[in-house]
Motif scaffolding. Structure first.
Motif, PDB file in Angstrom:
ATOM      1  N   THR A   3      13.921 -43.398  28.866  1.00 43.26           N
ATOM      2  CA  THR A   3      12.706 -43.211  28.075  1.00 43.26           C
ATOM      3  C   THR A   3      11.504 -42.964  28.981  1.00 43.26           C
ATOM      4  OG1 THR A   3      13.598 -44.653  26.358  1.00 43.26           O
ATOM      5  CG2 THR A   3      11.227 -44.260  26.335  1.00 43.26           C
ATOM      6  N   TRP A  48       8.135 -29.718  22.383  1.00 46.14           N
ATOM      7  CA  TRP A  48       9.489 -29.804  21.813  1.00 46.14           C
ATOM      8  C   TRP A  48      10.237 -31.003  22.396  1.00 46.14           C
ATOM      9  CZ3 TRP A  48      12.468 -29.024  18.008  1.00 46.14           C
ATOM     10  CH2 TRP A  48      13.851 -29.041  18.139  1.00 46.14           C
ATOM     11  N   TYR A  51       8.890 -34.098  20.735  1.00 51.46           N
ATOM     12  CA  TYR A  51       9.442 -34.272  19.391  1.00 51.46           C
ATOM     13  C   TYR A  51      10.851 -34.839  19.464  1.00 51.46           C
ATOM     14  CZ  TYR A  51      11.782 -33.108  15.066  1.00 51.46           C
ATOM     15  OH  TYR A  51      12.538 -33.169  13.931  1.00 51.46           O
ATOM     16  N   ARG A  52      11.687 -34.247  20.317  1.00 52.42           N
ATOM     17  CA  ARG A  52      13.066 -34.728  20.438  1.00 52.42           C
ATOM     18  C   ARG A  52      13.113 -36.158  20.954  1.00 52.42           C
ATOM     19  NH1 ARG A  52      15.701 -30.262  23.988  1.00 52.42           N
ATOM     20  NH2 ARG A  52      15.900 -32.154  25.173  1.00 52.42           N
ATOM     21  N   GLN A  53      12.240 -36.483  21.897  1.00 51.73           N
ATOM     22  CA  GLN A  53      12.211 -37.832  22.474  1.00 51.73           C
ATOM     23  C   GLN A  53      11.876 -38.870  21.408  1.00 51.73           C
ATOM     24  OE1 GLN A  53      12.637 -38.558  25.871  1.00 51.73           O
ATOM     25  NE2 GLN A  53      12.330 -40.729  25.577  1.00 51.73           N
ATOM     26  N   PHE A  54      10.828 -38.610  20.656  1.00 48.97           N
ATOM     27  CA  PHE A  54      10.349 -39.620  19.715  1.00 48.97           C
ATOM     28  C   PHE A  54      11.068 -39.587  18.381  1.00 48.97           C
ATOM     29  CE2 PHE A  54       6.789 -39.144  22.693  1.00 48.97           C
ATOM     30  CZ  PHE A  54       6.800 -40.437  23.196  1.00 48.97           C
ATOM     31  N   ALA A  55      11.780 -38.496  18.081  1.00 50.93           N
ATOM     32  CA  ALA A  55      12.594 -38.446  16.865  1.00 50.93           C
ATOM     33  C   ALA A  55      13.981 -39.028  17.117  1.00 50.93           C
ATOM     34  CB  ALA A  55      12.717 -36.996  16.373  1.00 50.93           C
ATOM     35  N   GLY A  56      14.300 -39.320  18.376  1.00 55.11           N
ATOM     36  CA  GLY A  56      15.581 -39.922  18.706  1.00 55.11           C
ATOM     37  C   GLY A  56      16.704 -38.923  18.868  1.00 55.11           C
ATOM     38  N   LEU A  57      16.387 -37.638  18.981  1.00 55.00           N
ATOM     39  CA  LEU A  57      17.418 -36.617  19.114  1.00 55.00           C
ATOM     40  C   LEU A  57      17.983 -36.526  20.516  1.00 55.00           C
ATOM     41  CD1 LEU A  57      15.738 -33.796  17.011  1.00 55.00           C
ATOM     42  CD2 LEU A  57      17.433 -35.463  16.268  1.00 55.00           C
ATOM     43  N   ASP A  58      17.320 -37.100  21.504  1.00 60.40           N
ATOM     44  CA  ASP A  58      17.796 -37.048  22.893  1.00 60.40           C
ATOM     45  C   ASP A  58      18.707 -38.209  23.240  1.00 60.40           C
ATOM     46  OD1 ASP A  58      16.689 -34.712  23.680  1.00 60.40           O
ATOM     47  OD2 ASP A  58      14.960 -35.587  24.670  1.00 60.40           O
ATOM     48  N   ARG A  62      24.018 -41.617  20.124  1.00 59.62           N
ATOM     49  CA  ARG A  62      24.009 -41.466  18.669  1.00 59.62           C
ATOM     50  C   ARG A  62      25.330 -41.022  18.146  1.00 59.62           C
ATOM     51  NH1 ARG A  62      20.044 -38.514  15.293  1.00 59.62           N
ATOM     52  NH2 ARG A  62      21.270 -36.797  15.967  1.00 59.62           N
TER      53      ARG A  62
END
Length: 62
Positions: A3, A48, A51-58, A62
């Motif tokens: 993070t 971008w 967005y991916r970091q804070f949306a949990g896509l990275d 998962r």
């Protein structure tokens, strides 16, 4: 640690993109177009990644 590195890279990409757009890194003559293209791409990519970091896509777990 992932993070912290992700947030650092977001700040890095957006920061370098803004510096390029403001003309701090000197692109003169025939290379002026590269300033706008590279600066814009770095800012958009930084956003971008943010967005991916804070949306949990990275998160690979998962």
């Amino acid at each position: 640690m992932r993070t912290v590195f992700g947030i650092f890279m977001i700040i890095f990409y957006v920061g370098i993109g803004i510096l390029i757009l403001l003309g701090v890194l000197n692109f003169y003559g025939d290379w002026e177009w590269l300033r706008w293209v590279a600066g814009s791409l770095l800012v958009v990519y930084g956003l971008w990644r943010g967005y991916r970091q804070f949306a949990g896509l990275d998160n690979p777990d998962r």
